[in-house]
Design a protein around this motif. Structure first.
Motif, PDB file in Angstrom:
ATOM      1  N   UNK A 149       0.857  -1.176   0.000  1.00  0.00           N
ATOM      2  CA  UNK A 149       0.000   0.000   0.000  1.00  0.00           C
ATOM      3  C   UNK A 149       0.897   1.231   0.000  1.00  0.00           C
ATOM      4  N   UNK A 150       0.955   1.906  -1.138  1.00  0.00           N
ATOM      5  CA  UNK A 150       1.856   3.037  -1.300  1.00  0.00           C
ATOM      6  C   UNK A 150       1.075   4.356  -1.295  1.00  0.00           C
ATOM      7  N   UNK A 151       1.793   5.421  -1.012  1.00  0.00           N
ATOM      8  CA  UNK A 151       1.233   6.769  -1.094  1.00  0.00           C
ATOM      9  C   UNK A 151       2.073   7.582  -2.072  1.00  0.00           C
ATOM     10  N   UNK A 152       1.558   8.736  -2.469  1.00  0.00           N
ATOM     11  CA  UNK A 152       2.328   9.611  -3.355  1.00  0.00           C
ATOM     12  C   UNK A 152       3.658   9.993  -2.725  1.00  0.00           C
ATOM     13  N   UNK A 208      -3.692   0.691  -7.942  1.00  0.00           N
ATOM     14  CA  UNK A 208      -4.600   1.626  -7.288  1.00  0.00           C
ATOM     15  C   UNK A 208      -4.021   3.034  -7.218  1.00  0.00           C
ATOM     16  N   UNK A 209      -2.692   3.169  -7.296  1.00  0.00           N
ATOM     17  CA  UNK A 209      -2.062   4.481  -7.158  1.00  0.00           C
ATOM     18  C   UNK A 209      -1.290   4.918  -8.392  1.00  0.00           C
ATOM     19  N   UNK A 210      -0.827   3.975  -9.205  1.00  0.00           N
ATOM     20  CA  UNK A 210       0.032   4.329 -10.324  1.00  0.00           C
ATOM     21  C   UNK A 210      -0.766   5.000 -11.440  1.00  0.00           C
ATOM     22  N   UNK A 211      -0.376   6.221 -11.777  1.00  0.00           N
ATOM     23  CA  UNK A 211      -1.003   6.981 -12.845  1.00  0.00           C
ATOM     24  C   UNK A 211       0.049   7.379 -13.868  1.00  0.00           C
ATOM     25  N   UNK A 212      -0.407   7.851 -15.013  1.00  0.00           N
ATOM     26  CA  UNK A 212       0.531   8.296 -16.036  1.00  0.00           C
ATOM     27  C   UNK A 212       1.412   9.432 -15.526  1.00  0.00           C
ATOM     28  N   UNK A 213       0.838  10.335 -14.764  1.00  0.00           N
ATOM     29  CA  UNK A 213       1.594  11.467 -14.247  1.00  0.00           C
ATOM     30  C   UNK A 213       2.707  11.014 -13.301  1.00  0.00           C
ATOM     31  N   UNK A 214       2.370  10.097 -12.379  1.00  0.00           N
ATOM     32  CA  UNK A 214       3.388   9.584 -11.460  1.00  0.00           C
ATOM     33  C   UNK A 214       4.486   8.830 -12.202  1.00  0.00           C
ATOM     34  N   UNK A 215       4.083   8.019 -13.192  1.00  0.00           N
ATOM     35  CA  UNK A 215       5.077   7.258 -13.948  1.00  0.00           C
ATOM     36  C   UNK A 215       5.998   8.189 -14.732  1.00  0.00           C
ATOM     37  N   UNK A 237      11.734  -3.065 -15.321  1.00  0.00           N
ATOM     38  CA  UNK A 237      10.558  -2.395 -14.778  1.00  0.00           C
ATOM     39  C   UNK A 237       9.346  -3.315 -14.875  1.00  0.00           C
ATOM     40  N   UNK A 238       8.674  -3.506 -13.747  1.00  0.00           N
ATOM     41  CA  UNK A 238       7.495  -4.371 -13.702  1.00  0.00           C
ATOM     42  C   UNK A 238       6.265  -3.530 -13.397  1.00  0.00           C
ATOM     43  N   UNK A 239       5.357  -3.424 -14.368  1.00  0.00           N
ATOM     44  CA  UNK A 239       4.124  -2.645 -14.218  1.00  0.00           C
ATOM     45  C   UNK A 239       2.881  -3.536 -14.307  1.00  0.00           C
ATOM     46  N   UNK A 240       3.057  -4.835 -14.120  1.00  0.00           N
ATOM     47  CA  UNK A 240       1.924  -5.754 -14.249  1.00  0.00           C
ATOM     48  C   UNK A 240       0.798  -5.364 -13.297  1.00  0.00           C
ATOM     49  N   UNK A 241      -0.420  -5.390 -13.820  1.00  0.00           N
ATOM     50  CA  UNK A 241      -1.647  -5.085 -13.077  1.00  0.00           C
ATOM     51  C   UNK A 241      -1.756  -3.623 -12.638  1.00  0.00           C
ATOM     52  N   UNK A 242      -0.994  -2.734 -13.243  1.00  0.00           N
ATOM     53  CA  UNK A 242      -1.189  -1.299 -12.978  1.00  0.00           C
ATOM     54  C   UNK A 242      -2.236  -0.803 -13.982  1.00  0.00           C
ATOM     55  N   UNK A 243      -3.502  -1.071 -13.670  1.00  0.00           N
ATOM     56  CA  UNK A 243      -4.573  -0.986 -14.648  1.00  0.00           C
ATOM     57  C   UNK A 243      -4.881   0.408 -15.147  1.00  0.00           C
ATOM     58  N   UNK A 244      -4.482   1.462 -14.424  1.00  0.00           N
ATOM     59  CA  UNK A 244      -4.868   2.813 -14.819  1.00  0.00           C
ATOM     60  C   UNK A 244      -3.886   3.453 -15.794  1.00  0.00           C
ATOM     61  N   UNK A 245      -2.788   2.790 -16.079  1.00  0.00           N
ATOM     62  CA  UNK A 245      -1.805   3.356 -16.991  1.00  0.00           C
ATOM     63  C   UNK A 245      -2.302   3.296 -18.431  1.00  0.00           C
ATOM     64  N   UNK A 246      -1.880   4.287 -19.220  1.00  0.00           N
ATOM     65  CA  UNK A 246      -2.281   4.360 -20.621  1.00  0.00           C
ATOM     66  C   UNK A 246      -1.043   4.508 -21.500  1.00  0.00           C
ATOM     67  N   UNK A 247      -1.269   4.762 -22.776  1.00  0.00           N
ATOM     68  CA  UNK A 247      -0.165   4.933 -23.718  1.00  0.00           C
ATOM     69  C   UNK A 247       0.794   6.045 -23.303  1.00  0.00           C
TER      70      UNK A 247
END
Length: 337
Positions: free
Chosen positions: A186-189, A212-219, A232-242
């Motif tokens: 469970x991470x925070x910004x 739940x926390x990873x967004x394009x902006x944070x990435x 880099x492992x981003x598996x199941x970071x469902x909110x990420x986009x192109x």
């Protein structure tokens, strides 16, 4: 009335405590693969087993462990030979040498050292020290501590004990870290910002199950601040986009391995452009990314000219496809399962 009451009471007791009597065959069969995964991925050394440099254990010695006392050697070997993951790849390997059978986990091996001296139950000095520090972790300042192995051991130990909270991470995220596994935490910004400010030399980073926390902006901020990323492992970071793939392409020129499986927002065009634009890539785990027939042909063509392996469902290419993807996934820090 009395008899019925007793029967009811007995039934309720069984519901609370489980069945009464010896374990059933079905129960044993369900437990065996889980126990083998624990022993061959993590617990072999802790259980006093001899493990060679490649992770293999003598199957007869393995069967002597208390955890497997209800399973015969033939049952264990059969499970070793046939057990597969949800990806239909083998969980275990076996080999025969000089009349003996040796087995190991196919991937995700991170064997924990035996906390005791050999052939005894006396804890080692290292174990005493590690346990003392993690028990009182908030009392320490480790920013100048140079040993990544010890820091990683404490992080891993606290994760396994489900005690790796944000306060502990604030202490354990130090400049010496080059390999950071934050899977499922469970991470925070603030913690993520601490990752790139306190650990600027990270080469391997797992954010699996942190969707739940990873967004394009944070990435975008993260890859800008971590130019040395190779895995880099981003598996199941469902909110990420192109947008994330474009940021990685722009800033992570040293990237060699990436896992983008179970991220459904990436488009085929962006994924293909990402792979083409990073010639240093050696492995892309995109198992369930939707790729058309034409896209698969493009990937196969890329594989003919580059040292690149692609993990993709029903992908067939002599050069680019891995027949058994698990062979490439031995440990965190290189690639992932």
């Amino acid at each position: 009335m009395s008899d019925n009451g007793n029967v009811s009471q007995s039934t309720n007791s069984k519901k609370k405590t489980g069945w009464v009597g010896p374990p059933t065959k079905e129960w044993l069969e369900n437990r065996l693969p889980k126990r083998l995964c624990y022993l061959l991925r993590y617990g072999a050394l802790k259980e006093g087993l001899h493990v060679d440099d490649h992770g293999f254990v003598d199957i007869e010695e393995l069967c002597s462990v208390n955890l497997l006392q209800d399973h015969g050697l033939e049952d264990v070997l059969e499970e070793i030979k046939t057990s597969t993951s949800w990806r239909k790849t083998k969980r275990f390997q076996w080999k025969e040498e000089r009349g003996k059978i040796y087995v190991r986990a196919q991937y995700a091996r991170r064997l924990e050292k035996n906390p005791c001296h050999e052939d005894s139950k006396v804890s080692t000095l290292f174990e005493h020290c590690i346990q003392s520090v993690i028990t009182n972790i908030e009392d320490y300042d480790l920013d100048d501590f140079p040993d990544e192995f010890i820091i990683s051991t404490m992080i891993h130990r606290l994760k396994r004990q489900k005690k790796l909270n944000n306060k502990a991470l604030q202490t354990l995220l130090v400049p010496a870290l080059e390999h950071v596994d934050l899977e499922g935490l469970y991470l925070t910004n603030n913690i993520l910002k601490m990752v790139w400010t306190k650990c600027p030399h990270i080469k391997t980073l797992s954010l699996m199950n942190c969707g739940y926390i990873m967004t394009d902006n944070l990435m975008s901020q993260l890859v800008k601040k971590l130019p040395d990323l190779t895995s880099l492992n981003l598996a199941r970071c469902q909110h990420l986009t192109d947008i994330t793939l474009k940021s990685i392409k722009k800033h992570s020129k040293k990237l060699r391995n990436i896992n983008i499986s179970m991220v459904r927002n990436f488009t085929e065009a962006c994924v293909l452009d990402f792979i083409i634009s990073l010639p240093g890539l050696e492995q892309v785990d995109m198992y369930d990314v939707r790729i058309s027939t034409e896209g698969r042909e493009t990937l196969a063509e890329i594989g003919k000219h580059r040292k690149l392996k692609i993990i993709l469902y029903e992908f067939h290419s002599e050069e680019a496809a891995q027949k058994n993807p698990s062979e490439m996934l031995p440990n965190f820090g290189q690639v992932w399962y």
